[in-house]
Design a protein around this motif. Structure first.
Motif, PDB file in Angstrom:
ATOM      1  N   ILE A 358      -5.323   2.573   2.138  1.00 18.93           N
ATOM      2  CA  ILE A 358      -5.084   1.456   1.653  1.00 18.93           C
ATOM      3  C   ILE A 358      -6.042   1.308   0.165  1.00 18.93           C
ATOM      4  O   ILE A 358      -7.205   1.995   0.385  1.00 18.93           O
ATOM      5  CB  ILE A 358      -5.616   0.129   2.380  1.00 18.93           C
ATOM      6  N   GLU A 359      -5.267   0.938  -0.739  1.00 16.43           N
ATOM      7  CA  GLU A 359      -6.181   0.764  -1.889  1.00 16.43           C
ATOM      8  C   GLU A 359      -6.652  -0.451  -2.013  1.00 16.43           C
ATOM      9  O   GLU A 359      -5.861  -1.542  -2.020  1.00 16.43           O
ATOM     10  CB  GLU A 359      -5.386   1.227  -3.216  1.00 16.43           C
ATOM     11  N   GLU A 360      -8.100  -0.668  -2.121  1.00 23.91           N
ATOM     12  CA  GLU A 360      -8.815  -1.834  -2.259  1.00 23.91           C
ATOM     13  C   GLU A 360      -9.110  -2.245  -3.710  1.00 23.91           C
ATOM     14  O   GLU A 360      -9.354  -1.512  -4.495  1.00 23.91           O
ATOM     15  CB  GLU A 360     -10.120  -1.695  -1.412  1.00 23.91           C
ATOM     16  N   ALA A 361      -9.059  -3.406  -3.948  1.00 23.14           N
ATOM     17  CA  ALA A 361      -9.120  -3.981  -5.379  1.00 23.14           C
ATOM     18  C   ALA A 361     -10.687  -4.691  -5.448  1.00 23.14           C
ATOM     19  O   ALA A 361     -11.145  -5.493  -5.182  1.00 23.14           O
ATOM     20  CB  ALA A 361      -8.358  -5.283  -5.681  1.00 23.14           C
ATOM     21  N   ARG A 362     -11.538  -3.442  -5.663  1.00 26.51           N
ATOM     22  CA  ARG A 362     -12.771  -3.617  -5.744  1.00 26.51           C
ATOM     23  C   ARG A 362     -13.602  -2.778  -6.908  1.00 26.51           C
ATOM     24  O   ARG A 362     -13.206  -1.794  -6.997  1.00 26.51           O
ATOM     25  CB  ARG A 362     -13.769  -3.697  -4.400  1.00 26.51           C
ATOM     26  N   GLU A 363     -14.707  -3.098  -7.197  1.00 26.54           N
ATOM     27  CA  GLU A 363     -15.206  -2.301  -8.275  1.00 26.54           C
ATOM     28  C   GLU A 363     -15.700  -0.868  -7.625  1.00 26.54           C
ATOM     29  O   GLU A 363     -15.981  -0.570  -6.615  1.00 26.54           O
ATOM     30  CB  GLU A 363     -16.530  -2.839  -8.724  1.00 26.54           C
ATOM     31  N   ALA A 364     -15.388   0.269  -8.321  1.00 24.13           N
ATOM     32  CA  ALA A 364     -15.786   1.606  -8.002  1.00 24.13           C
ATOM     33  C   ALA A 364     -16.401   2.359  -9.390  1.00 24.13           C
ATOM     34  O   ALA A 364     -15.485   2.200 -10.361  1.00 24.13           O
ATOM     35  CB  ALA A 364     -14.590   2.306  -7.223  1.00 24.13           C
ATOM     36  N   SER A 365     -17.309   3.026  -9.187  1.00 22.78           N
ATOM     37  CA  SER A 365     -17.944   3.794 -10.341  1.00 22.78           C
ATOM     38  C   SER A 365     -16.957   5.237 -10.565  1.00 22.78           C
ATOM     39  O   SER A 365     -16.676   6.024 -11.424  1.00 22.78           O
ATOM     40  CB  SER A 365     -18.982   4.039 -10.442  1.00 22.78           C
ATOM     41  N   ASN A 366     -16.642   5.740  -9.395  1.00 22.94           N
ATOM     42  CA  ASN A 366     -15.878   6.996  -9.028  1.00 22.94           C
ATOM     43  C   ASN A 366     -14.679   6.923  -8.148  1.00 22.94           C
ATOM     44  O   ASN A 366     -14.165   5.689  -8.182  1.00 22.94           O
ATOM     45  CB  ASN A 366     -16.661   8.017  -8.558  1.00 22.94           C
ATOM     46  N   ILE A 367     -14.202   7.687  -7.295  1.00 22.10           N
ATOM     47  CA  ILE A 367     -13.232   7.668  -6.280  1.00 22.10           C
ATOM     48  C   ILE A 367     -14.070   7.321  -4.944  1.00 22.10           C
ATOM     49  O   ILE A 367     -14.686   8.222  -4.579  1.00 22.10           O
ATOM     50  CB  ILE A 367     -12.446   8.804  -6.222  1.00 22.10           C
ATOM     51  N   SER A 368     -13.974   6.250  -4.498  1.00 26.40           N
ATOM     52  CA  SER A 368     -14.769   5.827  -3.181  1.00 26.40           C
ATOM     53  C   SER A 368     -13.491   5.886  -2.036  1.00 26.40           C
ATOM     54  O   SER A 368     -12.483   5.303  -1.952  1.00 26.40           O
ATOM     55  CB  SER A 368     -15.281   4.312  -3.345  1.00 26.40           C
ATOM     56  N   VAL A 369     -14.202   6.614  -0.906  1.00 25.23           N
ATOM     57  CA  VAL A 369     -13.141   6.637   0.221  1.00 25.23           C
ATOM     58  C   VAL A 369     -13.960   6.264   1.349  1.00 25.23           C
ATOM     59  O   VAL A 369     -15.213   6.860   1.575  1.00 25.23           O
ATOM     60  CB  VAL A 369     -12.622   8.309   0.323  1.00 25.23           C
ATOM     61  N   ILE A 370     -13.272   5.209   2.482  1.00 25.18           N
ATOM     62  CA  ILE A 370     -14.012   5.182   3.730  1.00 25.18           C
ATOM     63  C   ILE A 370     -13.060   5.524   4.522  1.00 25.18           C
ATOM     64  O   ILE A 370     -11.829   5.279   4.659  1.00 25.18           O
ATOM     65  CB  ILE A 370     -14.367   3.590   3.691  1.00 25.18           C
ATOM     66  N   ASN A 371     -13.337   6.140   5.691  1.00 25.91           N
ATOM     67  CA  ASN A 371     -12.629   6.331   6.900  1.00 25.91           C
ATOM     68  C   ASN A 371     -12.555   5.351   7.966  1.00 25.91           C
ATOM     69  O   ASN A 371     -13.506   4.939   8.524  1.00 25.91           O
ATOM     70  CB  ASN A 371     -13.250   7.756   7.699  1.00 25.91           C
ATOM     71  N   ASP A 372     -11.701   4.651   8.005  1.00 20.83           N
ATOM     72  CA  ASP A 372     -11.597   3.358   8.807  1.00 20.83           C
ATOM     73  C   ASP A 372     -10.730   3.643   9.980  1.00 20.83           C
ATOM     74  O   ASP A 372     -10.108   2.916  10.583  1.00 20.83           O
ATOM     75  CB  ASP A 372     -10.955   2.279   8.099  1.00 20.83           C
TER      76      ASP A 372
END
Length: 601
Positions: A358-372
């Motif tokens: 799921i790609e989330e619409a929030r600010e990120a400085s790099n590629i941010s990944v969360i294992n949900d």
């Protein structure tokens, strides 16, 4: 009582840039060989319930003492760091972890600071002396390896190796035989030196792109040279089945006829159909009659083994990771084994769930990944494009040199192998029926044969090959669309000079189409079938003398578009219905302006 792990930290600065330091340290097969570790045998990937996959590994210390362990996936960020963990199944150690970090040296410039953190967890008190006598010295040898490394990573040594056993008489005899082929003397000189002086790893893995860079030569020239060297017996070749995702070799064969229709990748957990341009590679090695050399395996998961992967992380449920992304095109995130993929831009936030990405619409400085998700995962940030340096089966079987030298290299009867993209060229000799009527069979046939040689030469010069002749027509194949278009334009441009030389008035129509096809064994010859082949034949029929007809989709490819951006070309888009093909096709008529003006005059 739980024994305390021993942790050692070593730091040192080296007069090499970070890219070179990374190539040296992240090539774990070469580094482990150089520092004196022992070859390792690896089993298939296994996964504990809810855990990360691993491979069982085994080696013999000093060639005598057996050791077995579980080796987990490397974690890394290209040119920043990597870590690896081994969990031992027996012996004095419970586990071993190594982290290698690269950073700018204090003084800057062409200096790189290397930091090694090694952690040894003892199973019992006997481990401590083993750590001091074996473990810590091995870590120190990594620094010594860098100290002795030369600017060329491929020739780096911990110490000058013993001279390999080379059959010099055979090497000299075969080198002389190689001179009978159209091979540059520089190539022969470089190859002889390489086969004589290189390590076993380098002699057993002759990679054209790497050798070309090292020797300051064109990679296509080196590839052709290795084909001729294989024919003479200096080198040997084998076909490797490569996973299209992790890009790791899964099997190897002596002949194309041994290829099977499907293969399974244990790392990706997927059953794949074999594909000529994504999963079959040609690899070269020194011939055993010249020198016995083996590419021993010390590691199966290091960063250099999968250079398309720029970063890789193990994420437990709830873990968050940041990936740095350099200026790379066609990047994606992929979960190993599950093979779930999502394309990424220069930055963005992504969450991995039980249902996928799921790609989330929030600010990120790099590629941010969360294992949900509920399980551990291994996430790779990788370049989705296939390496241009890879010698794929699609590329090499489209070369005239390969077909001429290895005509017996065909698929097994009934075998069908897909090709994702291939460019097919058809030619037609205009007015050939009248030629036979006017000149007689023998004379006309001689002139037709002469024009076949003319076509073959231009097709060969542009990395293509003649598949077959059909009457007075030729079917040719190219792995790169631009090569096919370049060959077709050269044929029309040079036909006038050929006619002057042979006192003839031959006229040609040419057509190309690019797309997927099927490679098959047809009368003990590698042949191509499918819609792309049919379209190429029909497209050729839309042209007239001195013309090249191609599809609009070909014009839109960057390499072809750059080739056609010439004021000497007349480019005319048009549409046509082709016999047996549904719907109108968007085509383009190419003519050299000089030829068009000559005809008009």
């Amino acid at each position: 009582m739980k024994l305390k792990p021993k942790v050692y930290i070593l730091e040192q600065e080296f007069p090499i840039d970070r890219e070179m330091a990374w190539q040296l340290l992240a090539d774990n097969n070469r580094m482990n060989d150089a520092i004196g570790l022992f070859p390792v045998s690896f089993g298939q990937a296994k996964t504990e319930t809810g855990g990360v996959f691993y491979r069982e590994a085994a080696a013999k210390v000093m060639g005598l003492v057996p050791m077995k362990w579980q080796e987990f996936p490397f974690e890394w960020q290209e040119q920043e760091y990597y870590t690896v963990e081994r969990r031992y199944l027996s012996g004095p150690l419970l586990y071993y972890k190594l982290k290698v970090e690269l950073s700018e040296a204090v003084n800057g410039g062409m200096q790189t600071k290397i930091r090694l953190t090694a952690e040894f967890a003892p199973r019992n008190a006997l481990a401590y002396p083993a750590i001091q006598t074996t473990g810590l010295p091995a870590v120190k040898k990594i620094m010594l390896y860098l100290e002795n490394a030369q600017l060329d990573a491929q020739s780096s040594r911990l110490a000058k190796p013993a001279a390999p056993k080379v059959n010099h008489a055979e090497l000299e005899r075969l080198s002389n035989a190689l001179r009978a082929y159209p091979v540059a003397e520089e190539f022969i000189t470089q190859l002889k030196a390489h086969l004589t002086e290189s390590s076993d790893q380098d002699a057993a893995q002759l990679v054209p792109s790497q050798l070309a860079k090292r020797w300051g030569m064109d990679s296509e020239q080196v590839l052709r040279g290795l084909l001729y060297a294989t024919k003479t017996g200096l080198s040997d070749m084998s076909w490797h089945v490569i996973c299209p995702n992790c890009r790791v070799s899964k099997d190897d064969h002596r002949s194309l006829s041994e290829l099977e229709q499907q293969f399974h990748c244990d790392l990706c957990g997927v059953l794949y159909d074999v594909n000529f341009d994504q999963s079959v590679e040609l690899q070269f090695a020194v011939h055993p009659n010249v020198r016995q050399a083996y590419a021993e395996v010390y590691c199966v998961g290091g960063p250099v083994i999968t250079p398309h992967v720029k970063a890789q992380r193990i994420l437990h449920p709830g873990d968050h990771a940041e990936f740095l992304l350099a200026d790379q095109a066609s990047m994606r995130l992929r979960v190993l084994q599950k093979n779930d993929q999502v394309p990424v831009g220069q930055k963005g936030s992504f969450r991995y769930t039980k249902a996928g990405w799921i790609e989330e619409a929030r600010e990120a400085s790099n590629i941010s990944v969360i294992n949900d998700s509920e399980k551990d995962i291994v996430v790779a940030l990788e370049n989705a494009d296939w390496s241009k340096d890879t010698v794929t089966a699609a590329k090499v079987t489209a070369m005239q040199e390969f077909r001429d030298l290895f005509s017996s290299e065909v698929l097994a009867p009934g075998q069908k192998i897909a090709i994702g993209q291939v460019t097919i060229l058809f030619t037609d000799l205009k007015g050939s029926t009248a030629l036979y009527e006017e000149a007689g069979d023998a004379n006309a046939y001689g002139r037709v044969r002469g024009h076949f040689d003319f076509l073959t030469e231009h097709i060969k010069q542009n990395s293509g090959s003649v598949v077959k002749t059909i009457g007075d027509a030729v079917m040719a194949v190219f792995s790169k669309p631009a090569d096919g278009v370049r060959a077709a334009l050269a044929i029309q441009e040079k036909l006038g000079a050929f006619n002057e030389q042979t006192n003839d008035t031959l006229l040609l129509r040419l057509g190309l189409f690019s797309g997927p096809a099927i490679a098959v064994n047809s009368n003990d010859r590698l042949d191509y079938f499918g819609r792309t082949v049919n379209l190429a034949a029909r497209v050729q029929g839309q042209g007239d003398a001195c013309e090249v007809i191609i599809s609009q989709s070909l014009v839109e490819q960057p390499d072809v578009a750059a080739l056609l951006a010439s004021p000497l070309l007349s480019i005319e888009p048009f549409s046509a219905e082709l016999k047996g093909i549904e719907g109108e096709q968007a085509l383009v008529r190419l003519r050299l302006r000089e030829l068009a003006q000559t005809e008009a005059g």
